[in-house]
Scaffold this motif. Structure first.
Motif, PDB file in Angstrom:
ATOM      1  N   ILE A 130      40.149  -6.654 -29.924  1.00  0.00           N
ATOM      2  CA  ILE A 130      39.448  -5.618 -29.159  1.00  0.00           C
ATOM      3  C   ILE A 130      38.801  -4.615 -30.110  1.00  0.00           C
ATOM      4  O   ILE A 130      37.633  -4.254 -29.957  1.00  0.00           O
ATOM      5  CB  ILE A 130      40.405  -4.899 -28.180  1.00  0.00           C
ATOM      6  N   LEU A 131      39.553  -4.171 -31.093  1.00  0.00           N
ATOM      7  CA  LEU A 131      39.031  -3.186 -32.039  1.00  0.00           C
ATOM      8  C   LEU A 131      37.893  -3.742 -32.877  1.00  0.00           C
ATOM      9  O   LEU A 131      36.959  -3.009 -33.236  1.00  0.00           O
ATOM     10  CB  LEU A 131      40.156  -2.680 -32.946  1.00  0.00           C
ATOM     11  N   ALA A 132      37.926  -5.028 -33.183  1.00  0.00           N
ATOM     12  CA  ALA A 132      36.907  -5.633 -34.043  1.00  0.00           C
ATOM     13  C   ALA A 132      35.655  -6.059 -33.267  1.00  0.00           C
ATOM     14  O   ALA A 132      34.584  -6.188 -33.860  1.00  0.00           O
ATOM     15  CB  ALA A 132      37.496  -6.843 -34.766  1.00  0.00           C
ATOM     16  N   GLU A 133      35.778  -6.256 -31.970  1.00  0.00           N
ATOM     17  CA  GLU A 133      34.654  -6.768 -31.171  1.00  0.00           C
ATOM     18  C   GLU A 133      33.561  -5.711 -31.015  1.00  0.00           C
ATOM     19  O   GLU A 133      33.833  -4.563 -30.712  1.00  0.00           O
ATOM     20  CB  GLU A 133      35.154  -7.209 -29.794  1.00  0.00           C
ATOM     21  N   THR A 134      32.324  -6.132 -31.222  1.00  0.00           N
ATOM     22  CA  THR A 134      31.187  -5.204 -31.086  1.00  0.00           C
ATOM     23  C   THR A 134      30.427  -5.429 -29.783  1.00  0.00           C
ATOM     24  O   THR A 134      29.791  -4.509 -29.284  1.00  0.00           O
ATOM     25  CB  THR A 134      30.220  -5.361 -32.278  1.00  0.00           C
ATOM     26  N   ASP A 135      30.489  -6.626 -29.237  1.00  0.00           N
ATOM     27  CA  ASP A 135      29.809  -6.924 -27.972  1.00  0.00           C
ATOM     28  C   ASP A 135      30.602  -6.280 -26.831  1.00  0.00           C
ATOM     29  O   ASP A 135      31.773  -6.625 -26.606  1.00  0.00           O
ATOM     30  CB  ASP A 135      29.736  -8.439 -27.779  1.00  0.00           C
ATOM     31  N   PRO A 136      29.994  -5.350 -26.095  1.00  0.00           N
ATOM     32  CA  PRO A 136      30.718  -4.644 -25.025  1.00  0.00           C
ATOM     33  C   PRO A 136      31.290  -5.580 -23.950  1.00  0.00           C
ATOM     34  O   PRO A 136      32.376  -5.335 -23.439  1.00  0.00           O
ATOM     35  CB  PRO A 136      29.671  -3.711 -24.415  1.00  0.00           C
ATOM     36  N   ASN A 137      30.567  -6.631 -23.620  1.00  0.00           N
ATOM     37  CA  ASN A 137      31.063  -7.561 -22.587  1.00  0.00           C
ATOM     38  C   ASN A 137      32.283  -8.328 -23.072  1.00  0.00           C
ATOM     39  O   ASN A 137      33.262  -8.499 -22.338  1.00  0.00           O
ATOM     40  CB  ASN A 137      29.962  -8.531 -22.166  1.00  0.00           C
ATOM     41  N   LYS A 138      32.227  -8.821 -24.308  1.00  0.00           N
ATOM     42  CA  LYS A 138      33.370  -9.539 -24.872  1.00  0.00           C
ATOM     43  C   LYS A 138      34.559  -8.598 -25.052  1.00  0.00           C
ATOM     44  O   LYS A 138      35.706  -8.981 -24.823  1.00  0.00           O
ATOM     45  CB  LYS A 138      32.996 -10.177 -26.212  1.00  0.00           C
ATOM     46  N   LYS A 139      34.265  -7.361 -25.470  1.00  0.00           N
ATOM     47  CA  LYS A 139      35.324  -6.364 -25.656  1.00  0.00           C
ATOM     48  C   LYS A 139      36.036  -6.102 -24.323  1.00  0.00           C
ATOM     49  O   LYS A 139      37.268  -6.044 -24.263  1.00  0.00           O
ATOM     50  CB  LYS A 139      34.733  -5.081 -26.219  1.00  0.00           C
ATOM     51  N   GLN A 140      35.248  -5.971 -23.243  1.00  0.00           N
ATOM     52  CA  GLN A 140      35.837  -5.725 -21.930  1.00  0.00           C
ATOM     53  C   GLN A 140      36.661  -6.921 -21.467  1.00  0.00           C
ATOM     54  O   GLN A 140      37.732  -6.754 -20.882  1.00  0.00           O
ATOM     55  CB  GLN A 140      34.762  -5.394 -20.897  1.00  0.00           C
TER      56      GLN A 140
END
Length: 107
Positions: free
Chosen positions: A67-77
């Motif tokens: 979660i902390l490393a993800e930059t794509d908002p959709n993937k993070k969600q």
């Protein structure tokens, strides 16, 4: 800031014991119930319980890191939603073990 997030994640994991991860059989959990009359658990069952908790904690930590490393908002969600489901399953499992009468009334 990263340490604070990790600390919060660790505290959440510690306070929410007995997670039942999707796909994990519930029978494992029921075998490890403590003898409530004595308040004890034999050592082999305790070690099995602790190993399961360790695996669950590692899954949560892995998701937190993703979660902390993800930059794509959709993937993070999507990762956050997945982590929330794990937390929910853990909470339900904990409540069913500690307050079985309350869980039966909710159904």
């Amino acid at each position: 800031m990263k340490k604070l997030v990790k600390l919060i994640a660790i505290l959440a994991l510690v306070s929410l014991s007995q997670i039942s991860v999707a796909g994990d059989p519930v029978e494992k959990k029921s075998e490890m119930k403590m003898d409530h009359a004595m308040g004890t658990m034999d050592e082999s069952k305790m070690m099995e319980h602790l190993k399961i908790r360790q695996e669950e904690m590692l899954k949560m930590h892995d998701l937190s890191n993703k979660i902390l490393a993800e930059t794509d908002p959709n993937k993070k969600q999507a990762l956050k939603d997945q982590q929330l489901e794990l937390i929910k399953a853990e909470h339900i499992q904990m409540m069913s073990m500690h307050h079985p009468k309350m869980m039966k009334m909710d159904k």
